[in-house]
Enzyme design. Structure first.
Site, PDB file in Angstrom:
ATOM      1  N   ASN A  52      -9.995   0.260  -0.212  1.00  0.00           N
ATOM      2  CA  ASN A  52      -8.533   0.313  -0.202  1.00  0.00           C
ATOM      3  C   ASN A  52      -8.005  -0.305  -1.503  1.00  0.00           C
ATOM      4  O   ASN A  52      -8.134  -1.511  -1.701  1.00  0.00           O
ATOM      5  CB  ASN A  52      -8.019  -0.454   1.025  1.00  0.00           C
ATOM      6  CG  ASN A  52      -6.503  -0.434   1.142  1.00  0.00           C
ATOM      7  OD1 ASN A  52      -5.793  -0.069   0.196  1.00  0.00           O
ATOM      8  ND2 ASN A  52      -5.998  -0.842   2.290  1.00  0.00           N
TER       9      ASN A  52
ATOM     10  N   HIS B 105      -3.123   7.579   1.898  1.00  0.00           N
ATOM     11  CA  HIS B 105      -3.537   6.238   1.489  1.00  0.00           C
ATOM     12  C   HIS B 105      -4.932   5.990   2.059  1.00  0.00           C
ATOM     13  O   HIS B 105      -5.200   6.282   3.223  1.00  0.00           O
ATOM     14  CB  HIS B 105      -2.541   5.211   2.025  1.00  0.00           C
ATOM     15  CG  HIS B 105      -3.005   3.801   1.857  1.00  0.00           C
ATOM     16  ND1 HIS B 105      -3.487   3.331   0.660  1.00  0.00           N
ATOM     17  CD2 HIS B 105      -3.091   2.761   2.733  1.00  0.00           C
ATOM     18  CE1 HIS B 105      -3.826   2.048   0.803  1.00  0.00           C
ATOM     19  NE2 HIS B 105      -3.599   1.688   2.059  1.00  0.00           N
TER      20      HIS B 105
ATOM     21  N   CYS C 205       0.815  -1.230   0.000  1.00  0.00           N
ATOM     22  CA  CYS C 205       0.000   0.000   0.000  1.00  0.00           C
ATOM     23  C   CYS C 205       0.845   1.277   0.000  1.00  0.00           C
ATOM     24  O   CYS C 205       0.348   2.349  -0.338  1.00  0.00           O
ATOM     25  CB  CYS C 205      -0.958   0.002   1.177  1.00  0.00           C
ATOM     26  SG  CYS C 205      -2.139  -1.349   1.098  1.00  0.00           S
TER      27      CYS C 205
HETATM   28  N1  COA Z   1     -18.655  -7.673   9.259  1.00  0.00           N
HETATM   29  C1  COA Z   1     -19.141  -7.903  10.482  1.00  0.00           C
HETATM   30  N2  COA Z   1     -18.370  -8.182  11.537  1.00  0.00           N
HETATM   31  C2  COA Z   1     -17.047  -8.249  11.326  1.00  0.00           C
HETATM   32  C3  COA Z   1     -16.462  -8.038  10.069  1.00  0.00           C
HETATM   33  C4  COA Z   1     -17.341  -7.751   9.004  1.00  0.00           C
HETATM   34  N3  COA Z   1     -16.894  -7.520   7.753  1.00  0.00           N
HETATM   35  N4  COA Z   1     -15.129  -8.163  10.167  1.00  0.00           N
HETATM   36  C5  COA Z   1     -14.858  -8.444  11.455  1.00  0.00           C
HETATM   37  N5  COA Z   1     -16.024  -8.510  12.159  1.00  0.00           N
HETATM   38  C6  COA Z   1     -16.209  -8.777  13.569  1.00  0.00           C
HETATM   39  C7  COA Z   1     -15.062  -9.550  14.184  1.00  0.00           C
HETATM   40  O1  COA Z   1     -15.218 -10.928  13.949  1.00  0.00           O
HETATM   41  C8  COA Z   1     -15.196  -9.177  15.640  1.00  0.00           C
HETATM   42  O2  COA Z   1     -16.202  -9.977  16.201  1.00  0.00           O
HETATM   43  P1  COA Z   1     -16.078 -10.538  17.713  1.00  0.00           P
HETATM   44  O3  COA Z   1     -16.019  -9.310  18.563  1.00  0.00           O
HETATM   45  O4  COA Z   1     -17.306 -11.340  17.862  1.00  0.00           O
HETATM   46  O5  COA Z   1     -14.809 -11.326  17.720  1.00  0.00           O
HETATM   47  C9  COA Z   1     -15.728  -7.751  15.608  1.00  0.00           C
HETATM   48  O6  COA Z   1     -16.228  -7.546  14.282  1.00  0.00           O
HETATM   49  C10 COA Z   1     -14.665  -6.714  15.883  1.00  0.00           C
HETATM   50  O7  COA Z   1     -13.527  -7.037  15.117  1.00  0.00           O
HETATM   51  P2  COA Z   1     -12.234  -6.148  15.150  1.00  0.00           P
HETATM   52  O8  COA Z   1     -11.247  -6.722  14.198  1.00  0.00           O
HETATM   53  O9  COA Z   1     -11.800  -5.944  16.562  1.00  0.00           O
HETATM   54  O10 COA Z   1     -12.840  -4.766  14.588  1.00  0.00           O
HETATM   55  P3  COA Z   1     -12.139  -3.410  14.366  1.00  0.00           P
HETATM   56  O11 COA Z   1     -12.917  -2.329  14.989  1.00  0.00           O
HETATM   57  O12 COA Z   1     -10.662  -3.467  14.654  1.00  0.00           O
HETATM   58  O13 COA Z   1     -12.302  -3.230  12.794  1.00  0.00           O
HETATM   59  C11 COA Z   1     -10.978  -3.420  10.794  1.00  0.00           C
HETATM   60  C12 COA Z   1     -11.734  -4.162  11.920  1.00  0.00           C
HETATM   61  C13 COA Z   1     -10.314  -4.459   9.912  1.00  0.00           C
HETATM   62  C14 COA Z   1     -11.980  -2.618  10.009  1.00  0.00           C
HETATM   63  C15 COA Z   1      -9.939  -2.481  11.437  1.00  0.00           C
HETATM   64  O14 COA Z   1      -9.164  -3.173  12.372  1.00  0.00           O
HETATM   65  C16 COA Z   1      -9.029  -1.872  10.411  1.00  0.00           C
HETATM   66  O15 COA Z   1      -9.454  -1.130   9.570  1.00  0.00           O
HETATM   67  N6  COA Z   1      -7.710  -2.163  10.495  1.00  0.00           N
HETATM   68  C17 COA Z   1      -6.764  -1.650   9.562  1.00  0.00           C
HETATM   69  C18 COA Z   1      -6.858  -2.426   8.308  1.00  0.00           C
HETATM   70  C19 COA Z   1      -6.162  -1.761   7.177  1.00  0.00           C
HETATM   71  O16 COA Z   1      -6.361  -0.625   6.941  1.00  0.00           O
HETATM   72  N7  COA Z   1      -5.343  -2.535   6.497  1.00  0.00           N
HETATM   73  C20 COA Z   1      -4.648  -2.106   5.350  1.00  0.00           C
HETATM   74  C21 COA Z   1      -3.550  -1.199   5.722  1.00  0.00           C
HETATM   75  S1  COA Z   1      -2.643  -0.859   4.298  1.00  0.00           S
END
Ligand code: COA
Length: 324
Positions: A281, A251, A114
């Site tokens: 993304n 980004h 990225c």
């Molecule tokens: N729909 C519904 N629920 C979802 C889900 C989806 N698409 N994806 C994950 N969940 C659930 C998880 O299973 C978890 O459930 P649980 O509490 O029962 O275990 C809950 O949502 C919370 O998950 P978590 O991973 O803690 O959520 P979060 O607030 O951290 O959000 C992301 C998840 C991925 C959106 C966030 O962490 C993020 O954006 N991270 C950076 C990712 C990124 O930008 N990557 C590229 C960088 S270049």
């Protein structure tokens, strides 16, 4: 003789097919509300069957050439950032070179996931500053839809396909913060964090393409810290204060990362270009796509001061201060 490089044009391309969150909710256990609340993403473009990264890169490259008023035969460098090349080799850049009808110079890929576009911009800028090229096409292009595990709701909702490009031209004299051009680039990587964001395949390890794997929370935490630090690095090394920045072109990973980074840097959120709602993304394509969008709709104007930033797998991260 000192040289600097100026971005004299930009362009982008998005595949025709748009996939709304609701469509994903029909195949994985997710919802429009969850995706919007946690990421700000509403929809993404997905490449058609048979449409490849080279197709997207070529279309964005052509748009940038036209926007800059430069002919393909006048190019002497293509640097293409991608983590989703058409083939293990040759580099996708050389295929774009052939399609554009560019016969001289060099074309190669840069791989920093990225952060790829910032890396590619830094490489091209340094080639131009060293006097080794005159007209460089810098492209970020990805088809992440091909490396997503469409059964993994924690990753498949986050990404999209697309491409963006800029035309970088060498001009006489050193870069200067008051004049148009790439004023600085700052790159970093830290390979210890590989396991937080990677693809579980590859030619040398599994002889397969593999799928993207991510520890979302960990990535989020590092992203905000690293992005704020590399933006500060760019500001401090150029004696520029945050309130002198006209636009942040970040980004586009997640609206919450954009907001948290702006808060940490005490930057006005109204000055942050956000396209994540419509593009999701697009990895290396996201910065030039956001740039082209904001130039196209008239927000970014000639003479304004921009900070470009990105963070990705590796981890890699970087920033570039640009006078548009
Ligand atoms: N729909 C519904 N629920 C979802 C889900 C989806 N698409 N994806 C994950 N969940 C659930 C998880 O299973 C978890 O459930 P649980 O509490 O029962 O275990 C809950 O949502 C919370 O998950 P978590 O991973 O803690 O959520 P979060 O607030 O951290 O959000 C992301 C998840 C991925 C959106 C966030 O962490 C993020 O954006 N991270 C950076 C990712 C990124 O930008 N990557 C590229 C960088 S270049």
């Amino acid at each position: 003789m000192a040289y600097h490089s100026v971005i004299i044009g930009c362009g982008s391309y998005l595949p025709e097919r748009v996939v709304e969150n609701k469509e994903l909710a029909a195949t994985v256990d997710t919802s429009d509300e969850w995706i919007i609340e946690r990421t700000g993403i509403h929809r993404r473009h997905i490449a058609a069957d048979g449409e490849t990264t080279c197709d997207l890169a070529h279309a964005a490259g052509l748009a940038a050439l036209q926007n800059a008023g430069v002919r393909a035969e006048d190019l002497d460098l293509i640097v293409l950032a991608t983590a989703t090349p058409d083939h293990t080799f040759p580099a996708t850049a050389t295929q774009v070179q052939a399609r554009l009808g560019m016969m001289k110079g060099a074309a190669f890929d840069v791989h920093a996931v990225c952060s790829g576009f910032i890396y590619a911009l830094a490489v091209a800028d340094n080639f131009l500053k060293a006097g080794q090229a005159k007209n460089a096409l810098v492209i970020g292009a990805e088809t992440f839809s091909r490396i997503l595990d469409w059964k993994d709701r924690s990753t498949c909702v986050l990404f999209g396909d697309g491409a963006g490009a800029v035309l970088l031209q060498r001009q006489d004299g050193a870069a200067d913060v008051g004049s148009p051009g790439v004023i600085s680039t700052h790159l970093h990587s830290d390979g210890r964090y590989k396991d937080h964001l990677y693809v579980d395949g590859g030619p040398s390890s599994t002889q397969s393409t593999g799928y993207l794997r991510m520890a979302g929370r960990e990535v989020f935490k590092h992203a905000v810290t690293n992005l704020a630090s590399v933006v500060n690095e760019a500001l401090e090394s150029n004696n520029v204060s945050a309130d002198q920045i006209d636009w942040v072109v970040p980004h586009q990973a997640n609206q919450r990362i954009l907001d948290a980074t702006a808060r940490k840097l005490k930057l006005d959120p109204a000055r942050v270009i956000s396209t994540v709602a419509n593009h999701a993304n697009t990895s290396a394509a996201s910065v030039p796509l956001a740039l082209s969008t904001a130039v196209g709709d008239g927000r970014i104007k000639r003479g304004q001061l921009l900070i470009l930033e990105a963070m990705g797998g590796g981890f890699t991260w970087g920033s570039s201060l640009v006078r548009w």
